[in-house]
Design a protein around this motif. Structure first.
Motif, PDB file in Angstrom:
ATOM      1  N   THR A  23      -6.477   1.291   2.937  1.00  0.00           N
ATOM      2  CA  THR A  23      -6.827   1.390   1.469  1.00  0.00           C
ATOM      3  C   THR A  23      -5.905   2.507   0.818  1.00  0.00           C
ATOM      4  O   THR A  23      -5.702   2.534  -0.227  1.00  0.00           O
ATOM      5  CB  THR A  23      -8.128   1.375   1.245  1.00  0.00           C
ATOM      6  OG1 THR A  23      -8.896   0.280   1.876  1.00  0.00           O
ATOM      7  CG2 THR A  23      -8.395   1.426  -0.234  1.00  0.00           C
ATOM      8  N   ASP A  25      -3.128   3.809   1.930  1.00  0.00           N
ATOM      9  CA  ASP A  25      -1.614   3.474   1.852  1.00  0.00           C
ATOM     10  C   ASP A  25      -1.258   2.416   0.568  1.00  0.00           C
ATOM     11  O   ASP A  25      -0.483   2.558   0.125  1.00  0.00           O
ATOM     12  CB  ASP A  25      -1.371   2.727   3.179  1.00  0.00           C
ATOM     13  CG  ASP A  25      -1.374   3.559   4.218  1.00  0.00           C
ATOM     14  OD1 ASP A  25      -1.335   4.932   3.841  1.00  0.00           O
ATOM     15  OD2 ASP A  25      -1.276   3.072   5.401  1.00  0.00           O
ATOM     16  N   LYS A  26      -2.370   1.665   0.184  1.00  0.00           N
ATOM     17  CA  LYS A  26      -2.282   0.843  -0.841  1.00  0.00           C
ATOM     18  C   LYS A  26      -3.542   0.734  -1.812  1.00  0.00           C
ATOM     19  O   LYS A  26      -4.252  -0.215  -1.459  1.00  0.00           O
ATOM     20  CB  LYS A  26      -1.997  -0.720  -0.271  1.00  0.00           C
ATOM     21  CG  LYS A  26      -0.485  -0.950   0.535  1.00  0.00           C
ATOM     22  CD  LYS A  26      -0.427  -2.094   1.089  1.00  0.00           C
ATOM     23  CE  LYS A  26       0.848  -2.170   1.898  1.00  0.00           C
ATOM     24  NZ  LYS A  26       0.712  -3.391   2.794  1.00  0.00           N
ATOM     25  N   GLU A  28      -4.414  -0.297  -4.623  1.00  0.00           N
ATOM     26  CA  GLU A  28      -4.702  -1.197  -5.662  1.00  0.00           C
ATOM     27  C   GLU A  28      -5.866  -2.285  -5.189  1.00  0.00           C
ATOM     28  O   GLU A  28      -5.701  -2.993  -3.840  1.00  0.00           O
ATOM     29  CB  GLU A  28      -3.354  -2.141  -5.841  1.00  0.00           C
ATOM     30  CG  GLU A  28      -2.299  -1.414  -6.781  1.00  0.00           C
ATOM     31  CD  GLU A  28      -1.273  -0.644  -5.425  1.00  0.00           C
ATOM     32  OE1 GLU A  28      -1.507  -1.141  -4.471  1.00  0.00           O
ATOM     33  OE2 GLU A  28      -0.731   0.310  -6.070  1.00  0.00           O
ATOM     34  N   LEU A  30      -6.591  -5.381  -5.540  1.00  0.00           N
ATOM     35  CA  LEU A  30      -6.249  -6.749  -5.171  1.00  0.00           C
ATOM     36  C   LEU A  30      -5.464  -6.658  -3.787  1.00  0.00           C
ATOM     37  O   LEU A  30      -5.759  -7.866  -3.189  1.00  0.00           O
ATOM     38  CB  LEU A  30      -5.445  -7.214  -6.020  1.00  0.00           C
ATOM     39  CG  LEU A  30      -6.203  -7.456  -7.446  1.00  0.00           C
ATOM     40  CD1 LEU A  30      -5.236  -8.249  -8.500  1.00  0.00           C
ATOM     41  CD2 LEU A  30      -7.392  -8.424  -7.411  1.00  0.00           C
ATOM     42  N   ARG A  31      -4.749  -5.681  -3.590  1.00  0.00           N
ATOM     43  CA  ARG A  31      -4.051  -5.619  -2.165  1.00  0.00           C
ATOM     44  C   ARG A  31      -4.931  -5.226  -1.040  1.00  0.00           C
ATOM     45  O   ARG A  31      -4.994  -5.818  -0.158  1.00  0.00           O
ATOM     46  CB  ARG A  31      -2.997  -4.432  -2.451  1.00  0.00           C
ATOM     47  CG  ARG A  31      -1.776  -5.130  -2.952  1.00  0.00           C
ATOM     48  CD  ARG A  31      -0.739  -4.123  -2.728  1.00  0.00           C
ATOM     49  NE  ARG A  31       0.435  -4.528  -3.764  1.00  0.00           N
ATOM     50  CZ  ARG A  31       1.587  -3.970  -3.624  1.00  0.00           C
ATOM     51  NH1 ARG A  31       1.833  -3.069  -2.633  1.00  0.00           N
ATOM     52  NH2 ARG A  31       2.528  -4.567  -4.442  1.00  0.00           N
ATOM     53  N   VAL A  32      -6.161  -4.518  -1.445  1.00  0.00           N
ATOM     54  CA  VAL A  32      -7.232  -4.157  -0.269  1.00  0.00           C
ATOM     55  C   VAL A  32      -7.784  -5.291  -0.087  1.00  0.00           C
ATOM     56  O   VAL A  32      -8.022  -5.730   1.065  1.00  0.00           O
ATOM     57  CB  VAL A  32      -8.008  -3.080  -0.999  1.00  0.00           C
ATOM     58  CG1 VAL A  32      -9.255  -2.757  -0.127  1.00  0.00           C
ATOM     59  CG2 VAL A  32      -7.388  -1.802  -1.084  1.00  0.00           C
ATOM     60  N   GLU A  34      -6.987  -8.453  -0.208  1.00  0.00           N
ATOM     61  CA  GLU A  34      -6.137  -9.381   0.410  1.00  0.00           C
ATOM     62  C   GLU A  34      -5.937  -9.168   2.139  1.00  0.00           C
ATOM     63  O   GLU A  34      -5.412 -10.029   2.775  1.00  0.00           O
ATOM     64  CB  GLU A  34      -4.734  -9.390  -0.146  1.00  0.00           C
ATOM     65  CG  GLU A  34      -4.842  -9.884  -1.447  1.00  0.00           C
ATOM     66  CD  GLU A  34      -3.543  -9.926  -2.110  1.00  0.00           C
ATOM     67  OE1 GLU A  34      -2.403  -9.370  -1.603  1.00  0.00           O
ATOM     68  OE2 GLU A  34      -3.168 -10.438  -3.113  1.00  0.00           O
ATOM     69  N   GLN A  35      -6.515  -8.085   2.516  1.00  0.00           N
ATOM     70  CA  GLN A  35      -6.481  -7.766   3.811  1.00  0.00           C
ATOM     71  C   GLN A  35      -6.848  -8.874   4.855  1.00  0.00           C
ATOM     72  O   GLN A  35      -8.048  -9.527   4.468  1.00  0.00           O
ATOM     73  CB  GLN A  35      -7.011  -6.279   4.213  1.00  0.00           C
ATOM     74  CG  GLN A  35      -6.363  -5.465   3.705  1.00  0.00           C
ATOM     75  CD  GLN A  35      -7.077  -3.735   4.046  1.00  0.00           C
ATOM     76  OE1 GLN A  35      -7.675  -4.116   5.158  1.00  0.00           O
ATOM     77  NE2 GLN A  35      -6.948  -2.951   3.373  1.00  0.00           N
ATOM     78  N   ASP A  36      -6.391  -8.990   6.035  1.00  0.00           N
ATOM     79  CA  ASP A  36      -6.851 -10.138   6.754  1.00  0.00           C
ATOM     80  C   ASP A  36      -8.314 -10.159   7.116  1.00  0.00           C
ATOM     81  O   ASP A  36      -8.827  -9.095   7.876  1.00  0.00           O
ATOM     82  CB  ASP A  36      -5.901 -10.234   8.004  1.00  0.00           C
ATOM     83  CG  ASP A  36      -4.896 -11.273   7.965  1.00  0.00           C
ATOM     84  OD1 ASP A  36      -4.881 -11.902   7.013  1.00  0.00           O
ATOM     85  OD2 ASP A  36      -4.091 -11.326   8.777  1.00  0.00           O
TER      86      ASP A  36
END
Length: 95
Positions: A23, A25-26, A28, A30-32, A34-36
């Motif tokens: 989190t 590292d990125k 945003e 929406l990117r968090v 999207e993590q698998d």
């Protein structure tokens, strides 16, 4: 004195730290999200935390049965006492 709960907590802690590192590292949202299998990881961690809490309550219950005065203390106070057994002055306010 609680090795199973310790291992479970270490697993939950490692998962949490890994997710928080990703989190950071990125950052945003929406990117968090999207993590698998993020939801699955958190649900599994929640189950582990419930098992840890049950194990802790069982452990504290055995201590209370051995020393009935402990029934009048909260779980937090009892944990503080049990963690300070080498320092009687730290335990004295609770007794």
């Amino acid at each position: 004195q609680m090795p199973t709960e310790g291992r479970r907590f270490a697993a939950v802690d490692a998962m949490w730290r890994k997710v928080m590192h990703a989190t950071a590292d990125k950052p945003e949202v929406l990117r968090v999200g999207e993590q698998d299998k993020l939801l699955d990881k958190f649900q599994e961690a929640n189950k582990f935390l419930e098992l840890i809490q049950k194990g802790l309550n069982d452990y504290l219950e055995t201590k209370r049965l051995a020393f009935p005065r402990f029934f009048f203390l909260s779980n937090d106070e009892l944990l503080e006492i049990l963690s300070q057994t080498k320092n009687p002055l730290a335990v004295q306010p609770h007794l």
